[in-house]
Design a protein around this motif. Structure first.
Motif, PDB file in Angstrom:
ATOM      1  N   VAL A 452       0.748  -1.276  -0.008  1.00 34.94           N
ATOM      2  CA  VAL A 452      -0.100   0.068  -0.126  1.00 34.94           C
ATOM      3  C   VAL A 452       0.974   1.238  -0.209  1.00 34.94           C
ATOM      4  CG1 VAL A 452      -0.257   0.212   2.379  1.00 34.94           C
ATOM      5  CG2 VAL A 452      -1.888   1.020   0.979  1.00 34.94           C
ATOM      6  N   ILE A 453       1.936   1.162   0.529  1.00 38.80           N
ATOM      7  CA  ILE A 453       2.921   2.662   0.753  1.00 38.80           C
ATOM      8  C   ILE A 453       3.238   2.921  -0.616  1.00 38.80           C
ATOM      9  CG2 ILE A 453       5.082   3.450   1.574  1.00 38.80           C
ATOM     10  CD1 ILE A 453       4.416   2.079   4.246  1.00 38.80           C
ATOM     11  N   PRO A 454       3.962   2.140  -1.248  1.00 33.41           N
ATOM     12  CA  PRO A 454       4.253   2.595  -2.799  1.00 33.41           C
ATOM     13  C   PRO A 454       3.068   3.342  -3.579  1.00 33.41           C
ATOM     14  CG  PRO A 454       5.453   0.634  -2.271  1.00 33.41           C
ATOM     15  CD  PRO A 454       4.278   0.580  -1.209  1.00 33.41           C
ATOM     16  N   LYS A 455       1.912   2.443  -3.526  1.00 38.92           N
ATOM     17  CA  LYS A 455       0.854   2.910  -4.185  1.00 38.92           C
ATOM     18  C   LYS A 455       0.434   4.497  -3.728  1.00 38.92           C
ATOM     19  CE  LYS A 455      -4.071   1.700  -4.687  1.00 38.92           C
ATOM     20  NZ  LYS A 455      -5.186   1.042  -4.295  1.00 38.92           N
ATOM     21  N   PHE A 456       0.310   4.446  -2.440  1.00 39.44           N
ATOM     22  CA  PHE A 456      -0.129   5.572  -1.800  1.00 39.44           C
ATOM     23  C   PHE A 456       0.947   6.833  -2.259  1.00 39.44           C
ATOM     24  CE2 PHE A 456      -2.424   4.179   2.219  1.00 39.44           C
ATOM     25  CZ  PHE A 456      -3.589   3.782   1.314  1.00 39.44           C
ATOM     26  N   LYS A 457       2.156   6.581  -2.296  1.00 39.88           N
ATOM     27  CA  LYS A 457       3.109   7.517  -2.772  1.00 39.88           C
ATOM     28  C   LYS A 457       2.966   7.908  -4.002  1.00 39.88           C
ATOM     29  CE  LYS A 457       6.841   6.411   0.397  1.00 39.88           C
ATOM     30  NZ  LYS A 457       8.284   5.673   0.543  1.00 39.88           N
ATOM     31  N   GLN A 458       2.643   7.003  -4.978  1.00 38.95           N
ATOM     32  CA  GLN A 458       2.444   7.504  -6.387  1.00 38.95           C
ATOM     33  C   GLN A 458       1.258   8.360  -6.422  1.00 38.95           C
ATOM     34  OE1 GLN A 458       1.937   3.598  -8.348  1.00 38.95           O
ATOM     35  NE2 GLN A 458       4.007   3.067  -8.506  1.00 38.95           N
ATOM     36  N   GLN A 459       0.110   7.921  -5.904  1.00 41.79           N
ATOM     37  CA  GLN A 459      -1.079   8.766  -5.720  1.00 41.79           C
ATOM     38  C   GLN A 459      -0.894  10.273  -5.342  1.00 41.79           C
ATOM     39  OE1 GLN A 459      -3.681   6.408  -3.409  1.00 41.79           O
ATOM     40  NE2 GLN A 459      -4.470   5.483  -5.190  1.00 41.79           N
ATOM     41  N   ILE A 460      -0.026  10.508  -4.185  1.00 36.66           N
ATOM     42  CA  ILE A 460       0.509  11.698  -3.541  1.00 36.66           C
ATOM     43  C   ILE A 460       1.200  12.476  -4.748  1.00 36.66           C
ATOM     44  CG2 ILE A 460       1.712  12.859  -1.836  1.00 36.66           C
ATOM     45  CD1 ILE A 460       0.992  10.581  -0.151  1.00 36.66           C
ATOM     46  N   GLU A 461       2.137  11.790  -5.393  1.00 34.47           N
ATOM     47  CA  GLU A 461       2.856  12.337  -6.213  1.00 34.47           C
ATOM     48  C   GLU A 461       2.235  12.935  -7.573  1.00 34.47           C
ATOM     49  OE1 GLU A 461       6.016   9.780  -7.190  1.00 34.47           O
ATOM     50  OE2 GLU A 461       6.972   9.828  -5.490  1.00 34.47           O
ATOM     51  N   ALA A 462       1.134  12.196  -7.988  1.00 31.53           N
ATOM     52  CA  ALA A 462       0.065  12.713  -9.179  1.00 31.53           C
ATOM     53  C   ALA A 462      -0.822  13.729  -8.424  1.00 31.53           C
ATOM     54  CB  ALA A 462      -0.319  11.391  -9.460  1.00 31.53           C
ATOM     55  N   GLY A 463      -0.686  14.154  -7.262  1.00 34.18           N
ATOM     56  CA  GLY A 463      -1.766  15.219  -6.630  1.00 34.18           C
ATOM     57  C   GLY A 463      -2.971  14.822  -6.231  1.00 34.18           C
ATOM     58  N   GLY A 464      -2.964  13.240  -5.855  1.00 31.45           N
ATOM     59  CA  GLY A 464      -4.238  12.885  -5.290  1.00 31.45           C
ATOM     60  C   GLY A 464      -5.346  12.505  -6.258  1.00 31.45           C
ATOM     61  N   PRO A 465      -6.405  11.976  -5.478  1.00 31.35           N
ATOM     62  CA  PRO A 465      -6.568  11.708  -4.270  1.00 31.35           C
ATOM     63  C   PRO A 465      -5.977  10.535  -3.935  1.00 31.35           C
ATOM     64  CG  PRO A 465      -8.778  11.252  -5.454  1.00 31.35           C
ATOM     65  CD  PRO A 465      -7.607  11.655  -6.540  1.00 31.35           C
ATOM     66  N   VAL A 466      -5.890  10.218  -2.568  1.00 30.30           N
ATOM     67  CA  VAL A 466      -5.153   8.531  -2.065  1.00 30.30           C
ATOM     68  C   VAL A 466      -6.391   7.812  -1.824  1.00 30.30           C
ATOM     69  CG1 VAL A 466      -4.338   7.657  -0.405  1.00 30.30           C
ATOM     70  CG2 VAL A 466      -3.214   9.824  -0.928  1.00 30.30           C
ATOM     71  N   THR A 467      -6.428   6.711  -2.290  1.00 22.34           N
ATOM     72  CA  THR A 467      -7.673   5.656  -2.221  1.00 22.34           C
ATOM     73  C   THR A 467      -7.477   4.834  -1.078  1.00 22.34           C
ATOM     74  OG1 THR A 467      -6.823   4.345  -3.721  1.00 22.34           O
ATOM     75  CG2 THR A 467      -8.422   5.923  -4.578  1.00 22.34           C
ATOM     76  N   VAL A 468      -8.442   4.879  -0.030  1.00 19.90           N
ATOM     77  CA  VAL A 468      -8.576   3.753   0.956  1.00 19.90           C
ATOM     78  C   VAL A 468      -9.688   3.235   0.784  1.00 19.90           C
ATOM     79  CG1 VAL A 468      -8.335   3.499   3.392  1.00 19.90           C
ATOM     80  CG2 VAL A 468      -7.256   5.369   2.321  1.00 19.90           C
ATOM     81  N   THR A 469      -9.661   1.574   1.001  1.00 17.83           N
ATOM     82  CA  THR A 469     -10.755   0.925   0.660  1.00 17.83           C
ATOM     83  C   THR A 469     -12.019   0.971   1.617  1.00 17.83           C
ATOM     84  OG1 THR A 469      -9.647  -0.804   1.922  1.00 17.83           O
ATOM     85  CG2 THR A 469      -9.456  -1.022  -0.276  1.00 17.83           C
ATOM     86  N   HIS A 470     -11.546   1.272   3.038  1.00 20.47           N
ATOM     87  CA  HIS A 470     -12.739   1.342   4.168  1.00 20.47           C
ATOM     88  C   HIS A 470     -12.130   2.225   4.958  1.00 20.47           C
ATOM     89  CE1 HIS A 470     -15.519   0.382   7.078  1.00 20.47           C
ATOM     90  NE2 HIS A 470     -16.413   0.241   6.031  1.00 20.47           N
ATOM     91  N   PRO A 471     -12.967   3.070   5.819  1.00 20.93           N
ATOM     92  CA  PRO A 471     -12.543   3.761   6.903  1.00 20.93           C
ATOM     93  C   PRO A 471     -12.083   3.073   8.088  1.00 20.93           C
ATOM     94  CG  PRO A 471     -14.715   4.237   6.715  1.00 20.93           C
ATOM     95  CD  PRO A 471     -14.378   3.497   5.421  1.00 20.93           C
ATOM     96  N   ASP A 472     -12.295   1.951   8.304  1.00 14.93           N
ATOM     97  CA  ASP A 472     -12.216   1.177   9.447  1.00 14.93           C
ATOM     98  C   ASP A 472     -11.070   0.033   9.136  1.00 14.93           C
ATOM     99  OD1 ASP A 472     -13.675   2.444  11.152  1.00 14.93           O
ATOM    100  OD2 ASP A 472     -15.680   1.471  10.371  1.00 14.93           O
ATOM    101  N   MET A 473     -10.563   0.086   7.926  1.00 16.91           N
ATOM    102  CA  MET A 473      -9.622  -0.934   7.366  1.00 16.91           C
ATOM    103  C   MET A 473      -8.389  -0.881   8.404  1.00 16.91           C
ATOM    104  SD  MET A 473      -9.146  -3.581   5.184  1.00 16.91           S
ATOM    105  CE  MET A 473     -10.149  -3.135   3.825  1.00 16.91           C
ATOM    106  N   THR A 474      -7.734  -2.164   9.101  1.00 14.50           N
ATOM    107  CA  THR A 474      -6.907  -2.008   9.897  1.00 14.50           C
ATOM    108  C   THR A 474      -6.030  -3.089   9.387  1.00 14.50           C
ATOM    109  OG1 THR A 474      -7.690  -3.714  11.642  1.00 14.50           O
ATOM    110  CG2 THR A 474      -7.851  -0.913  11.683  1.00 14.50           C
ATOM    111  N   ARG A 475      -4.623  -3.080   9.641  1.00 10.18           N
ATOM    112  CA  ARG A 475      -3.663  -4.090   9.227  1.00 10.18           C
ATOM    113  C   ARG A 475      -2.368  -4.065  10.366  1.00 10.18           C
ATOM    114  NH1 ARG A 475      -7.048  -5.532   6.810  1.00 10.18           N
ATOM    115  NH2 ARG A 475      -7.166  -6.192   4.597  1.00 10.18           N
ATOM    116  N   TYR A 476      -1.730  -5.144  10.430  1.00 11.34           N
ATOM    117  CA  TYR A 476      -0.370  -5.256  11.264  1.00 11.34           C
ATOM    118  C   TYR A 476       0.624  -4.975  10.245  1.00 11.34           C
ATOM    119  CZ  TYR A 476      -2.720  -7.608  14.816  1.00 11.34           C
ATOM    120  OH  TYR A 476      -3.630  -8.006  16.143  1.00 11.34           O
ATOM    121  N   PHE A 477       1.593  -3.906  10.623  1.00 15.01           N
ATOM    122  CA  PHE A 477       2.653  -3.695   9.647  1.00 15.01           C
ATOM    123  C   PHE A 477       4.206  -4.018  10.512  1.00 15.01           C
ATOM    124  CE2 PHE A 477      -0.656  -0.919   8.118  1.00 15.01           C
ATOM    125  CZ  PHE A 477      -0.313  -1.407   6.699  1.00 15.01           C
TER     126      PHE A 477
END
Length: 603
Positions: A452-477
């Motif tokens: 997800v991080i490389p994907k988010f970085k690409q979206q930010i560099e493109a000016g957004g928006p950042v896409t998240v599947t669900h506001p309550d989605m959680t993961r261990y990292f």
């Protein structure tokens, strides 16, 4: 001034000091001395000059960076001066039959003052004359311990850093208002960062507590980031002391710093006993985890490292990297092979007969495997079975499967195939007399390929928006190096049949991860924006590392839990596999098979 010019200047200064010091000391205290002649003073001066330059060379008094002078450099001066005076006293005493103790003691004292002063004065001149303080950026240092003091000293002596330490903060109340290097005072705690930045017009905040807990680091970053100041972090103090990194190698705070867990300490002795001098094979060696396992393994000096993968380019890259770094100290053997090719795997493992195999080859993307379930079965189940059975046939001592938290109560094909792969390992371990087979289960890996991080970085560099599947989605990292280190540690701990699980702390909301990345990229959330795209096929809102029946408070190793599943017969798995290729209900067959198995118990 270059090194040669500085060397000549110091040589001239020392020669003048040494030559004149004997005469100066004699004429200042002449009434107390008897039996001295001009000839004797000249002889003493010449002998002292020669011995001083000899010991100056031995104690490296001319090739040090005196602008960074510290106690270590002053001790070198004391040693050099003391040795030269003692040798001169001995030589002159032999020549004249008696000792001129008082004169030589006073001369020794004058040498220390003048020679030491000449070195320290260079640091003073460089700091206060040549450095243009007005061009330096006012900086607040977080931490008044060893790291903070080192950093402040480096800033004051290295104008190229472009920073002027103005104040420091520390949560230790005993350090309140103490003065650190060159007048920098501790003016408050980390709670005062925001007010101090505004009061002292601070433009940069440097966190000089590299061993800080992640939660505390996150809180400090939040406070500092509110001020608009640039936030940097200092490298690990142990790496600095070991010479691996410089104090000045500051870096921006990354999302890995904020969300990664506190690092686990490895049993280096146990790992070295397993790896040193042996042949190690890594499958999926070109992937994010596989390549990092290779980087970690070579630190323990195996005789050979076989890097196996089916991607030509990725294997080429890790092969080049390792060979360039190791320069032949470890034999690196690249092998292009697919774990689905049973004959090829048996051929290669029989050829190299590795003592340890780390199996990192797998298909890992949940939505893709939902759309291509047969490929998930081929790679994750059959590929694991092929490689493990080839390792047993080749006499491998330890086989370590890289697994995932998605194997727990899986609703998707990817997780189900990884759970069956774990079952394969446990079943084979029961049947193997020599090879010990284990699995290592952990959560999402920060920055891994396709994560997800490389994907988010690409979206930010493109000016957004950042896409998240669900506001309550959680993961261990966890970070890539830590995931790889855990795999290696598990191999050292393995007795056979275990599933090792890392205590990964608290899960992180994906939306919080997105917000952190936006801030770290220098934007505000309103500028980039966050959109919710909906849960993808096969995804769960919350991941689990253990079934409820697996939860146990004891740890087999700091921050590592160990689970051992109930009996799973290899015959059952062998009967399952043909059904997966002859039925359109592949996913349901997989999930039903897993659900019918008894729950796992921790031992």
């Amino acid at each position: 001034m270059n090194a040669k010019q500085r060397y000549i200047l110091l040589l001239i200064i020392d020669s003048i000091i040494v030559t004149l010091s004997v005469f100066i000391c004699y004429y200042i205290l002449e009434p107390f001395f008897e039996g001295y002649s001009t000839k004797l003073l000249i002889t003493t001066s010449i002998v002292l000059l020669i011995s001083h330059h000899i010991f100056g060379y031995l104690f490296n008094l001319y090739h040090r960076a005196w602008e960074y002078a510290s106690i270590k450099e002053l001790i070198a001066i004391v040693k050099g001066v003391t040795a030269s005076v003692l040798v001169t006293t001995l030589i002159i005493s032999i020549m004249n039959g008696y000792i001129f103790a008082r004169l030589m003691i006073i001369t020794w004292m004058m040498h220390l003052i003048l020679i030491g002063g000449s070195r320290i004065s260079w640091r003073v001149v460089r700091s206060y004359v040549f450095n243009k303080k007005e061009d330096l950026i006012p900086t607040l240092v977080v931490g008044a311990g060893r790291g903070g003091n080192l950093l402040i000293s480096q800033m004051n002596t290295t104008p190229a850093l472009g920073m002027k330490p103005v104040i420091a903060v520390d949560d230790d109340e005993d350090k309140r208002n103490i003065e650190l290097s060159q007048g920098v005072r501790v003016r408050g705690t980390t709670k005062d960062i925001e007010s101090l930045v505004n009061r002292y017009d601070i433009k940069k905040v440097v966190i000089a507590i590299p061993s800080l807990e992640k939660k505390k680091l996150n809180a400090i970053y939040e406070d500092a980031n509110k001020t608009g100041a640039e936030v940097l972090i200092m490298p690990n103090i142990d790496d600095i002391m070991a010479g691996k990194l410089e104090v000045s190698q500051l870096k921006r705070v990354e999302v890995e710093d904020l969300l990664g867990r506190d690092p686990i300490e490895l049993d280096d002795e146990g790992i070295a006993e397993q790896l040193e001098g042996n042949t190690i094979l890594v499958t999926g060696a070109g992937g994010s985890i596989g390549s990092e396992i290779c980087r970690q393994v070579v630190k323990y000096n195996p005789s050979r490292l076989v890097i196996l993968g089916h991607g030509e380019n990725s294997i080429y890259l890790i092969n080049e990297e390792l060979n360039n770094r190791l320069l032949g100290s470890v034999e690196i053997i690249p092998v292009i092979a697919d774990v689905q090719d049973r004959d090829r795997m048996f051929e290669q493992l029989d050829k190299y007969k590795p003592e340890v195999v780390y199996h990192a080859a797998a298909h890992k993307h949940v939505p893709l495997m939902e759309a291509n379930p047969t490929e998930a079965v081929k790679n994750n189940i059959l590929g694991t079975k092929n490689t493990a059975e080839a390792a047993i046939a080749a006499g491998t001592k330890k086989f370590v499967l890289v697994s995932t938290d998605k194997a727990v109560n899986p609703p998707n094909v990817m997780g189900a195939t990884k759970r069956v792969a774990e079952m394969v390992i446990q079943a084979l371990d029961k049947e193997s007399e020599y090879t010990r087979l284990v699995a290592v289960r952990f959560g999402n890996v920060l920055g891994s390929r396709g994560s997800v991080i490389p994907k988010f970085k690409q979206q930010i560099e493109a000016g957004g928006p950042v896409t998240v599947t669900h506001p309550d989605m959680t993961r261990y990292f966890m970070t890539i190096p830590e995931a790889s280190r855990l795999v290696i540690q598990a191999g050292a701990l393995a007795n056979g049949g275990e599933i090792f699980v890392l205590d990964m702390g608290e899960p992180v909301k994906i939306v919080d991860l997105a917000k952190n990345l936006i801030r770290l990229s220098g934007y505000k959330e309103e500028e980039i924006g966050i959109e919710y795209s909906g849960i993808r096929p096969g995804e769960k809102l919350f991941e689990e590392l253990l079934n409820e029946d697996e939860i146990h408070p004891d740890q087999i190793y700091p921050k590592i839990y160990i689970g051992k599943a109930s009996e799973v017969e290899l015959d059952e798995i062998n009967k399952l596999i043909p059904k997966l290729f002859s039925n359109n209900e592949l996913k349901n067959i997989l999930l039903n098979f897993i659900e019918q198995k008894p729950k796992e118990d921790l031992t």
